[in-house]
Design an enzyme around this catalytic site. Structure first.
Site, mmCIF file in Angstrom:
data_model
loop_
_atom_site.group_PDB
_atom_site.id
_atom_site.type_symbol
_atom_site.label_atom_id
_atom_site.label_comp_id
_atom_site.label_asym_id
_atom_site.label_seq_id
_atom_site.Cartn_x
_atom_site.Cartn_y
_atom_site.Cartn_z
ATOM 1 N N GLU A 81 0.865 -1.175 0.000
ATOM 2 C CA GLU A 81 0.000 0.000 0.000
ATOM 3 C C GLU A 81 0.908 1.233 0.000
ATOM 4 O O GLU A 81 1.728 1.404 0.903
ATOM 5 C CB GLU A 81 -0.951 -0.045 1.197
ATOM 6 C CG GLU A 81 -1.923 -1.202 1.045
ATOM 7 C CD GLU A 81 -3.018 -1.226 2.102
ATOM 8 O OE1 GLU A 81 -3.136 -0.266 2.892
ATOM 9 O OE2 GLU A 81 -3.761 -2.211 2.124
ATOM 10 N N GLU A 94 -7.848 1.974 -5.543
ATOM 11 C CA GLU A 94 -9.064 1.523 -4.844
ATOM 12 C C GLU A 94 -9.889 2.714 -4.347
ATOM 13 O O GLU A 94 -9.354 3.679 -3.771
ATOM 14 C CB GLU A 94 -8.683 0.632 -3.636
ATOM 15 C CG GLU A 94 -9.920 0.194 -2.848
ATOM 16 C CD GLU A 94 -9.672 -0.976 -1.905
ATOM 17 O OE1 GLU A 94 -8.551 -1.493 -1.832
ATOM 18 O OE2 GLU A 94 -10.655 -1.371 -1.234
HETATM 19 O O1 KIV Z 1 -6.300 -7.443 -0.181
HETATM 20 C C1 KIV Z 1 -6.905 -7.370 -1.252
HETATM 21 O O2 KIV Z 1 -7.728 -8.243 -1.596
HETATM 22 C C2 KIV Z 1 -6.659 -6.225 -2.107
HETATM 23 C C3 KIV Z 1 -7.573 -6.043 -3.262
HETATM 24 C C4 KIV Z 1 -8.877 -5.566 -2.778
HETATM 25 C C5 KIV Z 1 -6.997 -5.168 -4.299
HETATM 26 O O3 KIV Z 1 -5.787 -5.471 -1.861
#
Ligand code: KIV
Length: 278
Positions: A122, A189
């Site tokens: 992230e 996202e």
């Molecule tokens: O953890 C996850 O599933 C993700 C997706 C929603 C992109 O990061």
């Protein structure tokens, strides 16, 4: 070349994903287990072992409690099921935000112990340095901007991002920094379409949207959401099946059969050939 080498699987690579920028949409889904990975593999370019596994499989309230060992275990399972899709594994909270050297040690462990090809981080404001450090040392990195689930305790809830000018500028800057640092693709996202399009136009890496409109270079969903395994799903999910209803109905019928002694029947029973029982 040995027969074993010739039989080796040919998986989609990070440069191939990057080369899809602006081309046919990239199709990506989450996977946490070998049988599900096997089912998804023929249809997807990327299978993400997301840290959403903590909520989807382990019943955690958010992704903060997910550990490196959990990601490695699920990564190994997905690698056994997937043959051609690129497998990307989420770095869990706490495994990459400190010194880049620690992030590298953890990422290297993930790649070595699973055989997966890349990790996802992230990409908050300070992460570009770490992405560059990892990429320069042979770790392909996917970034993740916009709504960052691991920041839930700072944000207070899972909230869409980019509603104010300041926030838009920050999310765009994070995406640009991640791409400049060498991220081969970027998950975007929970942002409005205009911001998703702005990010997609600004970076060379393909953007993969989740709740981020059709303005991205590809799409990803949590598989369990799109298969209808949860009663509640975010607005951006489209359900393509009602597996929750299917499973509930199947188990209800089986339980009724057991209670009525209709299961097991002759077809599901082994019989001995011993004369006394013949
Ligand atoms: O953890 C996850 O599933 C993700 C997706 C929603 C992109 O990061």
């Amino acid at each position: 070349m040995s027969a074993q080498r010739q039989d080796a699987v040919r998986r989609i690579t990070a440069p191939e994903i990057t080369a899809r920028k602006g081309g046919d949409p990239l199709v990506c889904l989450t996977a946490y287990t070998a049988p599900m990975a096997e089912l998804l593999d023929p249809h997807c370019e990327v299978l993400l072992v997301g840290d959403s596994v903590g909520m989807v499989v382990h019943g955690l309230p958010n992704t903060v409690g997910v550990t490196l060992d959990m990601m490695i275990l699920h990564g190994q399972a997905v690698m056994r099921g997937a043959k051609r899709a690129m497998v990307v594994i989420d770095m869990p909270f706490g495994s990459y935000e400190g010194p880049p050297q620690i992030a590298f040690e953890n990422a290297a462990r993930v790649l070595k112990e699973t055989g997966a090809q890349a990790v996802k981080v992230e990409a908050g404001p300070t992460i570009a340095e770490t992405i560059r450090y990892l990429v320069q040392r042979g770790v392909p990195v996917m970034g993740h901007v916009g709504l960052r689930p691991q920041a839930v305790n700072v944000d207070g809830a899972f909230r869409a991002k980019g509603k104010t000018e300041d926030e838009r500028t920050r999310v765009l800057a994070e995406a640009e920094a991640a791409a400049d640092a060498g991220a081969f693709a970027i998950v975007v996202e929970g942002v409005a379409e205009s911001l998703a399009r702005e990010i997609t136009a600004a970076v060379d890496a393909p953007t993969i949207g989740i709740g981020a409109s059709a303005g991205c270079d590809g799409q990803i969903l949590v598989t369990d959401d799109m298969l209808g395994l949860f009663e509640w799903t975010p607005r951006f999910v489209r359900r393509y099946a009602d597996l929750r209803g299917e499973i509930g109905g199947a188990v209800e019928r089986w339980a009724a059969d057991v209670r009525a002694r209709r299961f097991p029947g002759e077809a599901e029973t082994y019989f001995s050939k011993r004369p006394a029982e013949a």
